[in-house]
Design an enzyme around this catalytic site. Sequence first.
Site, mmCIF file in Angstrom:
data_model
loop_
_atom_site.group_PDB
_atom_site.id
_atom_site.type_symbol
_atom_site.label_atom_id
_atom_site.label_comp_id
_atom_site.label_asym_id
_atom_site.label_seq_id
_atom_site.Cartn_x
_atom_site.Cartn_y
_atom_site.Cartn_z
ATOM 1 N N SER A 206 81.154 57.748 16.017
ATOM 2 C CA SER A 206 81.868 59.022 15.960
ATOM 3 C C SER A 206 83.192 58.782 15.223
ATOM 4 O O SER A 206 83.535 57.631 14.919
ATOM 5 C CB SER A 206 82.167 59.514 17.380
ATOM 6 O OG SER A 206 83.077 58.600 17.991
ATOM 7 N N ASP B 143 78.844 59.732 12.567
ATOM 8 C CA ASP B 143 78.431 60.783 13.492
ATOM 9 C C ASP B 143 79.513 61.866 13.643
ATOM 10 O O ASP B 143 80.702 61.555 13.671
ATOM 11 C CB ASP B 143 78.165 60.108 14.852
ATOM 12 C CG ASP B 143 77.143 60.847 15.678
ATOM 13 O OD1 ASP B 143 76.494 61.760 15.141
ATOM 14 O OD2 ASP B 143 76.981 60.492 16.866
ATOM 15 N N HIS B 144 79.072 63.088 13.732
ATOM 16 C CA HIS B 144 79.957 64.230 14.030
ATOM 17 C C HIS B 144 81.250 64.241 13.204
ATOM 18 O O HIS B 144 82.358 64.209 13.767
ATOM 19 C CB HIS B 144 80.306 64.260 15.523
ATOM 20 C CG HIS B 144 79.103 64.509 16.390
ATOM 21 N ND1 HIS B 144 78.412 65.691 16.392
ATOM 22 C CD2 HIS B 144 78.447 63.698 17.250
ATOM 23 C CE1 HIS B 144 77.393 65.604 17.234
ATOM 24 N NE2 HIS B 144 77.385 64.388 17.764
ATOM 25 N N ASP C 170 79.557 68.164 10.934
ATOM 26 C CA ASP C 170 79.563 68.921 12.189
ATOM 27 C C ASP C 170 80.539 70.093 12.139
ATOM 28 O O ASP C 170 81.728 69.953 12.427
ATOM 29 C CB ASP C 170 79.920 67.977 13.349
ATOM 30 C CG ASP C 170 79.855 68.682 14.699
ATOM 31 O OD1 ASP C 170 79.604 69.909 14.719
ATOM 32 O OD2 ASP C 170 80.046 68.013 15.723
ATOM 33 N N HIS D 179 75.656 66.960 25.093
ATOM 34 C CA HIS D 179 76.303 65.654 25.116
ATOM 35 C C HIS D 179 76.730 65.323 26.540
ATOM 36 O O HIS D 179 77.257 66.179 27.248
ATOM 37 C CB HIS D 179 77.547 65.642 24.217
ATOM 38 C CG HIS D 179 77.226 65.571 22.757
ATOM 39 N ND1 HIS D 179 77.831 66.351 21.814
ATOM 40 C CD2 HIS D 179 76.363 64.788 22.071
ATOM 41 C CE1 HIS D 179 77.366 66.061 20.608
ATOM 42 N NE2 HIS D 179 76.461 65.118 20.749
ATOM 43 N N HIS E 151 70.456 65.462 19.490
ATOM 44 C CA HIS E 151 71.663 64.816 20.035
ATOM 45 C C HIS E 151 71.601 64.888 21.564
ATOM 46 O O HIS E 151 70.822 65.640 22.128
ATOM 47 C CB HIS E 151 72.917 65.538 19.528
ATOM 48 C CG HIS E 151 73.245 65.185 18.112
ATOM 49 N ND1 HIS E 151 74.311 64.385 17.778
ATOM 50 C CD2 HIS E 151 72.616 65.482 16.953
ATOM 51 C CE1 HIS E 151 74.329 64.230 16.466
ATOM 52 N NE2 HIS E 151 73.317 64.888 15.942
ATOM 53 N N GLY E 152 72.470 64.100 22.194
ATOM 54 C CA GLY E 152 72.563 64.175 23.653
ATOM 55 C C GLY E 152 71.338 63.617 24.350
ATOM 56 O O GLY E 152 70.879 64.168 25.350
ATOM 57 N N THR F 291 76.109 58.092 25.880
ATOM 58 C CA THR F 291 76.570 57.946 27.272
ATOM 59 C C THR F 291 75.824 56.822 27.986
ATOM 60 O O THR F 291 76.438 56.028 28.713
ATOM 61 C CB THR F 291 76.391 59.280 28.042
ATOM 62 O OG1 THR F 291 76.940 60.338 27.249
ATOM 63 C CG2 THR F 291 77.083 59.249 29.384
HETATM 64 O O1 G3H Z 1 76.044 61.863 18.786
HETATM 65 C C1 G3H Z 1 75.964 61.303 19.877
HETATM 66 C C2 G3H Z 1 74.883 61.652 20.787
HETATM 67 O O2 G3H Z 1 74.468 62.936 20.613
HETATM 68 C C3 G3H Z 1 75.085 61.145 22.158
HETATM 69 O O3 G3H Z 1 74.803 62.018 23.216
HETATM 70 O O4 G3H Z 1 76.082 60.778 24.936
HETATM 71 O O5 G3H Z 1 74.507 62.570 25.575
HETATM 72 O O6 G3H Z 1 73.654 60.408 24.690
HETATM 73 P P1 G3H Z 1 74.766 61.409 24.695
HETATM 74 ZN ZN ZN Z 2 75.870 63.950 19.103
#
Ligand code: G3H
Ligand code: ZN
Length: 298
Positions: free
Chosen positions: A52, A84-85, A106, A189, A219-220, A244
């Site tokens: 990021s 990223d982002h 983003d 996220h 994502h996420g 995460t």
């Molecule tokens: O760009 C990063 C990811 O989308 C991470 O998402 O922390 O929920 O795994 P997360």
């Molecule tokens: Zn993300």
Amino acid sequence: MFSLAEEIKKAQENNTAIGHFNISNLEMLKGVILATQELSIDEKVPVIIGLSENERKYIGDNQIMAFIKSLREETNHPIFINADHCKSYESAEKAVHAGYDSIVVDNSKLPFLENIKATKKTTSILKNINPEIIIEGELGFIGESSTLLDKIPSEVEITEESITKVIDAKKFVDETEVDMISPAVGNMHGILKNFLNPNLHIKRIKEISEEVKIPLVLHGGSGTATEEISEAIKSGIAIIHFSTDLRIAFKNGLTDLVENYFPNNPNEITPYRYMIIPTDEVKKVVIERLKLLQNLKS
Ligand code: G3H
Ligand code: ZN
């Protein structure tokens, strides 16, 4: 030399997805690379290292690029790197010049038409700098923090009415000319501390994928049920992001160091001996996630 575009194509043909893992430091990078190598028995498992804007600031663009380049050379492994982002044009441009393979543009917090306008402009300028660069556009807001959350942030688009619409995804892709799109499809996220994360809208993923005809990115990934991840891949998701999960694993490793290892080894002061513990925790999580994404046996 490996190509990310080729690896994405391969993933789509094989109904698998490429794992994208965010890292904050070199131990986490090491954990991801070790996991990837350990799983590359019959075939090399590709991996995307994600940073990021804040992770990039912490490590340094040129420094991480030097590491990635040397790892690619030494291991001959398909290791890719994603900015990223990127929330600003300047940040995206800096990443292209540094040599990243892909950029997430983003503008997901902007209203729909403004998002299209800004993403289109940035995409066209970045492609002029490097025609090979892979650009991902984001449509729909899924929150900003890869952390533990008490509740779903209020502005996150989770309900069937608020998630990315097929017609909007099509317009977004046609007008911006991005190579990949990450929609809001129930994903968010971060991980909810006391509840399960919301369910993915698998039907919507499939509908968007069939309409836009370019790879979809989820994502996420942390906190998403394994069955849902498998269904999402079958429905058109080609890359899945995890952050995460890795942050929790790294911290668990540090906690283990402080609570167990140091009390039992009071004279140990050599970082390369004890930092193996958090590195290994990251490796274990990445192995588990990659097995799922790549359909490898447990
Ligand atoms: O760009 C990063 C990811 O989308 C991470 O998402 O922390 O929920 O795994 P997360
Ligand atoms: Zn993300």
